[in-house]
Design a protein around this motif. Structure first.
Motif, PDB file in Angstrom:
ATOM      1  N   SER A 346      29.233 -31.694  51.573  1.00 40.55           N
ATOM      2  CA  SER A 346      28.275 -32.413  52.424  1.00 40.55           C
ATOM      3  C   SER A 346      27.241 -33.143  51.580  1.00 40.55           C
ATOM      4  O   SER A 346      26.866 -34.286  51.881  1.00 40.55           O
ATOM      5  CB  SER A 346      27.570 -31.435  53.369  1.00 40.55           C
ATOM      6  OG  SER A 346      28.493 -30.823  54.229  1.00 40.55           O
ATOM      7  N   CYS A 347      26.777 -32.488  50.516  1.00 35.31           N
ATOM      8  CA  CYS A 347      25.794 -33.126  49.624  1.00 35.31           C
ATOM      9  C   CYS A 347      26.382 -34.348  48.941  1.00 35.31           C
ATOM     10  O   CYS A 347      25.744 -35.411  48.863  1.00 35.31           O
ATOM     11  CB  CYS A 347      25.299 -32.123  48.581  1.00 35.31           C
ATOM     12  SG  CYS A 347      24.259 -30.819  49.258  1.00 35.31           S
ATOM     13  N   LEU A 348      27.604 -34.214  48.436  1.00 34.87           N
ATOM     14  CA  LEU A 348      28.251 -35.356  47.771  1.00 34.87           C
ATOM     15  C   LEU A 348      28.489 -36.498  48.757  1.00 34.87           C
ATOM     16  O   LEU A 348      28.331 -37.672  48.417  1.00 34.87           O
ATOM     17  CB  LEU A 348      29.576 -34.908  47.145  1.00 34.87           C
ATOM     18  CG  LEU A 348      29.448 -34.027  45.898  1.00 34.87           C
ATOM     19  CD1 LEU A 348      30.791 -33.428  45.517  1.00 34.87           C
ATOM     20  CD2 LEU A 348      28.879 -34.828  44.729  1.00 34.87           C
ATOM     21  N   GLN A 349      28.860 -36.141  49.983  1.00 33.83           N
ATOM     22  CA  GLN A 349      29.049 -37.164  51.021  1.00 33.83           C
ATOM     23  C   GLN A 349      27.750 -37.936  51.246  1.00 33.83           C
ATOM     24  O   GLN A 349      27.753 -39.172  51.317  1.00 33.83           O
ATOM     25  CB  GLN A 349      29.493 -36.482  52.309  1.00 33.83           C
ATOM     26  CG  GLN A 349      29.699 -37.436  53.473  1.00 33.83           C
ATOM     27  CD  GLN A 349      29.945 -36.699  54.775  1.00 33.83           C
ATOM     28  OE1 GLN A 349      30.162 -35.487  54.777  1.00 33.83           O
ATOM     29  NE2 GLN A 349      29.896 -37.410  55.872  1.00 33.83           N
ATOM     30  N   SER A 350      26.621 -37.230  51.313  1.00 32.51           N
ATOM     31  CA  SER A 350      25.317 -37.881  51.510  1.00 32.51           C
ATOM     32  C   SER A 350      24.980 -38.798  50.338  1.00 32.51           C
ATOM     33  O   SER A 350      24.533 -39.935  50.536  1.00 32.51           O
ATOM     34  CB  SER A 350      24.218 -36.829  51.665  1.00 32.51           C
ATOM     35  OG  SER A 350      24.432 -36.040  52.799  1.00 32.51           O
ATOM     36  N   LEU A 351      25.180 -38.303  49.126  1.00 38.46           N
ATOM     37  CA  LEU A 351      24.812 -39.090  47.937  1.00 38.46           C
ATOM     38  C   LEU A 351      25.590 -40.397  47.891  1.00 38.46           C
ATOM     39  O   LEU A 351      25.020 -41.472  47.667  1.00 38.46           O
ATOM     40  CB  LEU A 351      25.062 -38.275  46.666  1.00 38.46           C
ATOM     41  CG  LEU A 351      24.152 -37.067  46.437  1.00 38.46           C
ATOM     42  CD1 LEU A 351      24.582 -36.311  45.186  1.00 38.46           C
ATOM     43  CD2 LEU A 351      22.705 -37.517  46.296  1.00 38.46           C
ATOM     44  N   PHE A 352      26.898 -40.330  48.095  1.00 40.09           N
ATOM     45  CA  PHE A 352      27.710 -41.543  48.008  1.00 40.09           C
ATOM     46  C   PHE A 352      27.407 -42.498  49.166  1.00 40.09           C
ATOM     47  O   PHE A 352      27.410 -43.717  48.989  1.00 40.09           O
ATOM     48  CB  PHE A 352      29.197 -41.188  47.983  1.00 40.09           C
ATOM     49  CG  PHE A 352      29.684 -40.790  46.621  1.00 40.09           C
ATOM     50  CD1 PHE A 352      29.912 -41.754  45.645  1.00 40.09           C
ATOM     51  CD2 PHE A 352      29.883 -39.459  46.288  1.00 40.09           C
ATOM     52  CE1 PHE A 352      30.349 -41.402  44.377  1.00 40.09           C
ATOM     53  CE2 PHE A 352      30.314 -39.102  45.027  1.00 40.09           C
ATOM     54  CZ  PHE A 352      30.552 -40.064  44.057  1.00 40.09           C
ATOM     55  N   ASN A 353      27.122 -41.942  50.340  1.00 34.36           N
ATOM     56  CA  ASN A 353      26.801 -42.789  51.488  1.00 34.36           C
ATOM     57  C   ASN A 353      25.551 -43.613  51.209  1.00 34.36           C
ATOM     58  O   ASN A 353      25.505 -44.824  51.473  1.00 34.36           O
ATOM     59  CB  ASN A 353      26.602 -41.931  52.730  1.00 34.36           C
ATOM     60  CG  ASN A 353      26.266 -42.763  53.948  1.00 34.36           C
ATOM     61  OD1 ASN A 353      26.864 -43.799  54.198  1.00 34.36           O
ATOM     62  ND2 ASN A 353      25.273 -42.325  54.695  1.00 34.36           N
ATOM     63  N   HIS A 354      24.519 -42.984  50.655  1.00 35.84           N
ATOM     64  CA  HIS A 354      23.252 -43.696  50.467  1.00 35.84           C
ATOM     65  C   HIS A 354      23.267 -44.603  49.239  1.00 35.84           C
ATOM     66  O   HIS A 354      22.531 -45.585  49.201  1.00 35.84           O
ATOM     67  CB  HIS A 354      22.093 -42.708  50.445  1.00 35.84           C
ATOM     68  CG  HIS A 354      21.885 -42.076  51.775  1.00 35.84           C
ATOM     69  ND1 HIS A 354      21.477 -42.799  52.883  1.00 35.84           N
ATOM     70  CD2 HIS A 354      22.096 -40.804  52.226  1.00 35.84           C
ATOM     71  CE1 HIS A 354      21.420 -42.000  53.932  1.00 35.84           C
ATOM     72  NE2 HIS A 354      21.795 -40.793  53.566  1.00 35.84           N
ATOM     73  N   GLN A 355      24.112 -44.285  48.286  1.00 31.75           N
ATOM     74  CA  GLN A 355      24.304 -45.251  47.201  1.00 31.75           C
ATOM     75  C   GLN A 355      24.973 -46.512  47.738  1.00 31.75           C
ATOM     76  O   GLN A 355      24.642 -47.636  47.328  1.00 31.75           O
ATOM     77  CB  GLN A 355      25.158 -44.637  46.073  1.00 31.75           C
ATOM     78  CG  GLN A 355      24.409 -43.656  45.201  1.00 31.75           C
ATOM     79  CD  GLN A 355      23.197 -44.276  44.521  1.00 31.75           C
ATOM     80  OE1 GLN A 355      23.252 -45.374  43.965  1.00 31.75           O
ATOM     81  NE2 GLN A 355      22.077 -43.571  44.565  1.00 31.75           N
ATOM     82  N   TYR A 356      25.902 -46.324  48.682  1.00 27.67           N
ATOM     83  CA  TYR A 356      26.543 -47.473  49.326  1.00 27.67           C
ATOM     84  C   TYR A 356      25.524 -48.300  50.094  1.00 27.67           C
ATOM     85  O   TYR A 356      25.478 -49.537  49.979  1.00 27.67           O
ATOM     86  CB  TYR A 356      27.652 -46.985  50.260  1.00 27.67           C
ATOM     87  CG  TYR A 356      28.136 -48.045  51.218  1.00 27.67           C
ATOM     88  CD1 TYR A 356      28.887 -49.128  50.767  1.00 27.67           C
ATOM     89  CD2 TYR A 356      27.828 -47.970  52.580  1.00 27.67           C
ATOM     90  CE1 TYR A 356      29.320 -50.108  51.651  1.00 27.67           C
ATOM     91  CE2 TYR A 356      28.262 -48.951  53.461  1.00 27.67           C
ATOM     92  CZ  TYR A 356      29.010 -50.005  52.991  1.00 27.67           C
ATOM     93  OH  TYR A 356      29.436 -50.988  53.857  1.00 27.67           O
ATOM     94  N   MET A 357      24.672 -47.622  50.885  1.00 24.89           N
ATOM     95  CA  MET A 357      23.674 -48.338  51.671  1.00 24.89           C
ATOM     96  C   MET A 357      22.686 -49.069  50.759  1.00 24.89           C
ATOM     97  O   MET A 357      22.290 -50.197  51.056  1.00 24.89           O
ATOM     98  CB  MET A 357      22.926 -47.363  52.586  1.00 24.89           C
ATOM     99  CG  MET A 357      23.792 -46.709  53.646  1.00 24.89           C
ATOM    100  SD  MET A 357      24.565 -47.893  54.768  1.00 24.89           S
ATOM    101  CE  MET A 357      23.148 -48.443  55.693  1.00 24.89           C
TER     102      MET A 357
END
Length: 1451
Positions: A346-357
């Protein structure tokens, strides 16, 4: 034995110690294979990306710098030491060590040398301590790194590199200067941030804390990174776009050549080609932007792919966790392992999502900069015909609304292709769990898609809302530009109704669009239920032995919740993409519009001969008829050429042709040397007097003072509080027409150009000042005597001194020659001169002084007002009153049912989810579950109820938003229109236009959408918390602190975010103001060759805006990343507590709790986004409501007024001790005026500028209210009646003729009060009937914005026609014939004398001969009446009026 040893080493039973055991451990095989090879695989995988990085930077070459050399030496030493030690160990094992002992000693010496070199790290530490003391607190890791390196003896060449870098670069002057520059410029800390700081956005924390503690100011913001600046972006993009435009032009030529010569395409084919061109231009623009920003955007795409991989891994881990819960013998550590793994994923999912944004918003910001730069540069080169097709308001819309749509497109574009892949993967995993029943889910999705496709198509057709918005903004821009005329004529209501007409159409289209959108939202929010209902229903109905256990239900629900995101994003992404395509076509159409041709005018050095035009034919567009025909003339160097002719004969067009502003059909134009241009309507910048005059050049004090003296500006500057540093209001609002013209002329004179094109600069100034300027500037003895001067003029007295006179009639030069030559020919010119020579000679001086800036002190007020506005914008926090204002506008009767509806909706959701958990825990008897039909029915009923509630809530909020928006727009419009003129003189129109465009758009769409999203996700979060607490009540111990942490971090964010929003909004208005100013003055900017300076100014304004926009979107990412870790904490808590309560909890309730806790991350992310949107956009309510408290005019009408309909019947005017001031605290502009004007009396008012002539007119119309005394008209005190009752019963013909876009008839009679016959009659009396009869649509002829498709003189005649149409008993002429030639002036004066014979006429005189037969003349001086009598008596008294007449040859 070897085989047996290998089996023992990597045998299958070894894995029992790792997984199938209560005490896990890694096998020896795993440690010696996987752990060894992972680093190598990591290097192999990343090597291609590193090679790509090297190729993209420095073209694949590695620079052999000292640092690079030091690294290579380090690698060599390290390798040598490693080989030496390895060999020694090998030989030691074999007993051969004598020789290698010596080698080892040598390596030891090398290590000692390494320790010595490492000490340089301490030197570096003290250097940093000295040089970067200001940054130590922010970068502690950076400070400690040299010490850490110094203490690491193995890294010999790391220390060596420090030494080389330290000695080679650190003490160079250039580097030190760069360090100091960066510190002074407040650089963005992201470049110096560590990897962890970058991915978690901790580098932003400093600004958040600062914004929470103290209000942020512009200087607190970081400077833009080099790659984000306008200069960097546009310089590279401009070349690509030019190449694309060239390709498009080649395509056009190829299409044109395909049409047979002399043939004409059908209308449909022409329309098709036009649409094809627009689409091609949009595609070329997209391709150019993609080529520039695509590579960086792809890095973000890579992040979202990794995000999706982790997202799909989580349900698989959930499946393992639920199987663990069912397995009573499973060791406890596995549960903790699954819980921890779920948390990490879940943490990795959040990190990659916000780097994308972050990547998307950065690209969006750069796209905005690029588009604004391209549009601005285009506005400086677009030709007149293309310019007339788009108004200033539409251009502002291009850089505001359309750029925003492109930014949205960047964020959501990946969803267009990624969402279908995510949907397919979800359905694949569902098939694994439910088998063929997953096809029911596919069928549901397939049924949902056509519905939403149909809705998206219908919504795209409703994009006509943009057309109505464009029309509304265009009209508002014209209203703001011509507000003085609206107030003089009492036309506010007519234009108010026009704006509201556009607005109603806009809101009607918006309402239909929102209802369709609500259907779309309801279907997509219910999609997870519909899919689950279809799949579970089919699954249990196919076979009684198909059992829905916790694993099947909640893993499927987790996958369906994942499915929900792409299903909701896809229509929005498609809609955004379609809107972006429309915006790209609009932008492409504008950017591909025809430009001024370089070969319209041939530029040549001054020494090469004479400026000339040979056999020239010119038009304003390729389709329009020629405005100039067979133009031939030569201008010797240093000569004065006068251009004369009637109104509309083509005088201004001739100068435009010499500037290259018109389309050259044939012939040639050659201009020798540099050019300076003075337009007929002065273009004044919103800057100081000095800045307007020097216009970007260095100030040469002696020459500057000489120019001021020659242009009669010195007396004006003496009385100004700040001298030439006084700020001139936007469009010169606080200057009179003559003052603006003199500043415009001074700008040209200061330039020291070789050729001067002067478009009637003396018409707006008084006769005495005009003579002074001619003698000192233009004439044979003026400062420009050695320059080439081409002067358009109506002044006959100047013609004898001209070297050459060109007489224009209907666009042709009928006569040319010197004054004497033309007289001797006895042609039309000679007849004209003989007729009007006496008239011209009798023209009088109006003032002895040179005029003063009216409304003195107003400029300072402008500065103070703007500063106060900015301070308020910076430091005010979002007030609760703004929410109250918004919700009060909607009404409590609608708000309470909406909240209950949301509660009901979420209750239904909670009900069907809890029902599923009960179903999943239902015991299996003989391989089946009981009462499946009942369970399915209840599940379906709850889900359908939720869907209906979702539709109801979204429709209700949309309608409430439209209600609020309608009221707020109406209040803003009325507040602005009811503001006094002083408000418009001190408020830039860009600010006001921004309120009607960007802020109203935010209230229309952004605020309701944000509220919909926020409420739905807040209630969803409440549902999740209730479910987790139901499963594990002990979770309250964790959830409550996390909630407080959430609120604490959010409070920091909101304070900073709102300030950044205001800073961004405040810095946005100057961009639009500058665009507006540039578009209106483009011809002047081009004539002076100042395009590059104005482009630089535009870049600075855009960059300044982006300095607040960049931290604004980073703030959202900072909050989202940190708060999603809070959400992941809920996942961890739910999973760990479920594992701990394994013996007491059922798999169904655990599945329900954990699957819902997995949604917390997404829910928090959306709450952050929606809350931010609402907080940021509610500021628009504040900004729209800002003008509610400003000063307002008196009421337009007074209820119960007994004013007769025919008032005034006599037209008598009486002033009783009347005094007037422009603002409280200033000196009275009129002092103790006592005066009585009788019925049918004709009164002339003369005096120098600033003496109070125009102030009398402003007082009569109550543009300014009386400071003391009274004015009576027909015995009625005008202060006691409504403003419209007063202004609609008297008439003024103003000095500046203003027309509005629309039909000619609308400009004459906006209320449709008069018949066509009456309108034609007024046009005939105004000498416009023949002209209008020849127009294509006659009275319905469309006037362009500002009436630009009519000459200035024709616009003045239209204003006369307005007065003739109204024909009230009182007429005021405010220097109304300044812009017309003498012959037309004579016609106008005769018309006024005959048609207004029975009316009272007050004339603020420009030409004295026009008032010599008046009943009385009033001579004003410094706000007093110095003389008043009949002209004959005043001359006999030998006072001030006599002196004026004597100078004019009248006495």
């Amino acid at each position: 034995d070897d085989v047996r040893g290998q089996c023992d080493f990597c045998g299958p039973h070894d894995w029992n110690r790792t997984w199938y055991t209560a005490n896990p451990d890694l096998t020896q095989c795993f440690q010696n294979t996987v752990l060894v090879w992972v680093p190598c695989i990591y290097l192999w995988l990343l090597a291609p990306f590193y090679c790509l990085h090297l190729y993209c930077h420095d073209h694949g070459r590695i620079r052999m710098s000292c640092l690079c050399t030091a690294k290579m030496v380090r690698s060599t030493f390290d390798r040598a030491l490693y080989q030496t030690k390895s060999t020694y160990i090998f030989l030691f094992a074999n007993g051969s060590i004598d020789f290698w002992k010596k080698i080892l000693c040598s390596s030891f010496l090398v290590q000692v040398l390494g320790f010595m070199l490492a000490s340089f790290g301490f030197v570096e530490f003290f250097y940093i301590l000295l040089e970067r003391s200001q940054e130590i607190q922010q970068h502690m890791v950076f400070l400690l790194s040299p010490i850490i390196r110094s203490m690491t003896a193995h890294h010999l060449t790391s220390s060596l590199s420090v030494a080389v870098y330290f000695s080679k670069e650190r003490f160079t002057t250039k580097t030190t200067a760069c360090l100091v520059f960066n510190l002074l410029q407040n650089p963005c800390p992201v470049k110096d941030a560590s990897f962890l700081s970058k991915i978690l956005f901790w580098w932003f924390t400093g600004l958040v804390v600062k914004g929470y503690r103290t209000p942020l100011a512009a200087e607190d913001l970081w400077t833009l990174r080099q790659e984000d600046t306008s200069r960097k972006i546009i310089s590279e993009l401009q070349e690509d776009w030019t190449a694309e435009c060239t390709k498009l032009q080649r395509q056009e030529k190829a299409l044109a050549s395909g049409v047979a010569l002399g043939s004409r395409l059908p209308d449909q084919a022409q329309l098709l080609r036009k649409l094809q061109k627009e689409q091609s231009s949009g595609f070329f623009l997209l391709r150019t932007l993609a080529r520039k920003f695509g590579p960086y955007f792809l890095t973000g795409t890579l992040c979202i792919i990794f995000h999706d991989a982790f997202m799909f891994a989580i349900p698989q881990v959930l499946s393992l966790l639920l199987s663990f819960m069912k397995d009573e013998d499973a060791p406890l550590w596995k549960g903790y392992f699954y819980a921890t793994l779920m948390f990490l994923l879940s943490c990795l999912q959040s990190l990659f999502n916000h780097q994308y944004m972050y990547t998307c918003f950065t690209v969006g910001m750069r796209v905005k900069t690029a588009v604004m730069g391209l549009v601005y540069r285009k506005s400086l080169v677009i030709n007149s015909s293309a310019r007339r097709t788009c108004t200033v308001g539409e251009i502002v819309n291009l850089v505001s609304a359309d750029t925003q749509k492109l930014m949205d497109f960047v964020v959501y574009f990946n969803a267009v292709w990624l969402a279908p892949i995510e949907i397919a993967l979800c359905l694949f995993f569902l098939w694994q769990h439910l088998g063929p029943s997953a096809l029911a889910g596919i069928t549901t999705v397939i049924l949902i898609f056509p519905l939403n496709g149909f809705i998206a198509k219908k919504r795209s057709k409703l994009q006509v809302q943009m057309k109505f918005m464009d029309g509304r903004i265009r009209l508002m821009n014209e209203i703001l530009n011509g507000i003085k005329i609206l107030k003089f004529y009492a036309w506010e209501k007519a234009f108010l109704e026009q704006v509201l007409g556009y607005r109603e159409k806009e809101l009607k289209a918006l309402k239909k669009s929102q209802i369709l959108y609500s259907i779309s939202i309801a279907s997509f929010n219910s999609s997870s239920f519909l899919i689950a209902f279809a799949m579970f229903g089919v699954y249990v109905m196919l076979d009684d032995r198909n059992v829905l256990d916790a694993q099947k239900v909640f893993v499927s629900m987790a996958l369906i919740n994942i499915l929900k995101t792409p299903l909701s994003q896809l229509p929005f992404a498609i809609s955004t993409t379609m809107q972006a395509m429309v915006s790209l076509r609009r932008l492409g159409k504008y950017l591909c519009a025809e430009e001024l041709k370089v070969d319209n005018v041939s530029k040549a050095p001054l020494s090469s001969g004479r400026s000339s035009t040979h056999n020239g034919t010119f038009s304003w567009s390729a389709e329009s008829p020629p405005c100039l025909k067979r133009i031939n003339f030569h201008v010797p160097r240093g000569s004065l050429v006068a251009v004369v002719g009637h109104v509309g004969s083509g005088k201004s067009s001739l100068l435009s042709a010499m500037l290259g502003e018109t389309e050259k059909r044939s012939g040639s134009v050659t201009v020798k040397g540099s050019v300076a241009y003075v337009p007929q309507q002065a273009w004044i910048q919103n800057a100081t007097v000095q800045d307007n005059i020097i216009f970007g050049r260095e100030k040469l004090k002696t020459w500057y003072n000489r120019v001021l003296e020659a242009c009669a500006l010195l007396p004006d500057l003496d009385i100004l509080p700040a001298g030439d540093s006084t700020e001139i209001g936007e469009k010169g609002l606080n200057l009179s027409g003559g003052q603006k013209q003199r500043v415009s002329l001074a700008r040209a004179v200061y330039r020291k150009a070789d050729v001067y094109l002067l478009d009637d600069p003396l018409s707006a100034v008084d006769a005495h000042v005009g003579q002074h300027i001619f003698d000192k500037v233009i004439g044979p003895k003026g400062v420009l005597r050695d320059k080439t001067r081409i002067l358009v003029t109506h002044g006959m007295s100047f013609l004898p001194q001209a070297d050459l006179i060109l007489v224009l009639v209907d666009g042709e030069i009928t006569e040319s020659g010197s004054y004497q030559e033309l007289l001797s020919r006895h042609g039309a010119f000679a007849d004209f001169i003989h007729t009007f020579a006496n008239t011209e000679r009798k023209e009088s001086v109006i003032q002895r002084g040179n005029g003063s800036f009216v409304q003195k002190g107003k400029s300072n007020a402008y500065h103070l007002y703007m500063n106060n506005q900015s301070l308020c914008s910076f430091f005010l926090q979002v007030k609760l009153e703004m929410y109250k204002k918004y919700f009060k506008t909607i009404g409590l009767a609608l708000i309470i049912p909406i909240v209950f509806l949301y509660g009901f909706q979420q209750g239904a959701s909670l009900g069907y989810n809890y029902w599923l958990s009960i179903w999943a825990d239902d015991p299996v008897v003989n391989g089946t579950q009981t009462d499946t039909d009942l369970k399915l029915t209840v599940f379906g009923a709850l889900g359908f109820v939720q869907g209906i509630a979702i539709f109801g809530t979204t429709v209700a909020i949309s309608i409430c938003g439209i209600i609020a928006s309608r009221h707020l727009h109406m209040d803003l419009l009325i507040n602005v229109l009811r503001s006094p003129m002083s408000f418009f003189e001190s408020t830039p129109s860009g600010n006001l236009l921004n309120r009607f465009a960007k802020e109203i758009d935010a209230i229309d769409c952004m605020v309701p959408d944000g509220l919909k999203m926020m409420l739905s996700y807040v209630f969803k979060l409440m549902e999740v918390c209730i479910i987790v607490l139901m499963a594990t009540p002990f979770a309250a111990v964790i959830i409550l602190p996390l909630a407080f942490l959430y609120a604490f971090v959010q409070s920091f964010y909101v304070a900073t975010s709102c300030q950044l929003r205001r800073l961004e909004a405040v810095s946005r208005s100057p961009i639009y103001t500058h665009f507006n100013e540039t578009v209106q003055g483009a011809s002047v900017i081009r004539a002076f060759g100042e395009q590059s300076r104005f482009i630089l100014q535009a870049n600075e304004r855009v960059d300044f805006n982006q300095t607040s926009y960049f931290p604004r979107f980073v703030a959202t990412r900072w909050l989202a990343v940190n708060l999603e870790f809070v959400g992941n904490g809920v996942v961890l808590a739910a999973a760990i507590l479920s594992v701990m309560g394994k013996n007491t909890l059922s798999p169904g309730i655990v599945g329900l709790a954990v699957s819902h806790s997995l949604q917390v991350t997404g829910i928090l992310s959306w709450i952050v986004r929606s809350w931010t949107d609402v907080e940021n956009n509610i500021v628009s309510v504040e900004r729209v409501n800002e003008y509610a408290d400003t000063a307002k005019e008196a009421s337009w009408s007074v209820e119960g007024s007994s004013l007769p309909l025919a008032w005034p019947q006599q037209g008598t005017i009486e002033f009783q001790d009347y005094g007037l001031q422009y603002r409280k605290g200033l000196e009275l502009a009129l002092k103790g005026i006592t005066l009585q004007i009788h019925e049918r009396e004709k009164v002339g008012i003369v005096g120098r500028t600033g003496a109070g002539k125009s102030s009398l007119a402003l007082g009569i119309f109550r543009i300014l209210e009386a400071a003391k005394g009274k004015i009576f008209i027909d015995g009625v005190n005008i202060a006691d009646i409504g403003l419209h009752d007063l202004r609609s019963r008297i008439t003024i013909i103003p000095q500046d003729p203003v027309l509005f876009s629309g039909s000619l008839r609308m400009n004459l009679d906006p209320f449709d009060t008069y018949t066509d016959e009456e309108v034609w009659s007024s046009l005939e009396l105004a000498h416009l009937k023949n002209f209008v009869s020849n127009l294509p649509n006659k009275l319905n002829y469309e006037c362009s914005e500002g009436g630009e498709n009519l000459s200035l003189g024709q616009r003045q005649l239209v204003c006369l026609a307005r007065a003739l149409l109204r024909k009230t008993k009182i007429l005021v002429l405010d220097e109304a014939t300044a812009a017309v030639d003498l012959e037309t002036d004579t016609l106008i004066q005769s018309t006024i004398r005959t048609q207004f014979e029975d009316c009272t006429v007050l004339t603020i005189a420009h030409r004295l001969n026009t008032i010599m037969d008046y009943t009385r003349v009033i001579v004003m001086d410094r706000g007093h009446i110095s003389e008043m009598d009949s002209p004959a008596n005043l001359i006999a008294q030998r006072g001030q009026f006599y002196r004026m007449c004597r100078e004019a040859g009248l006495a």
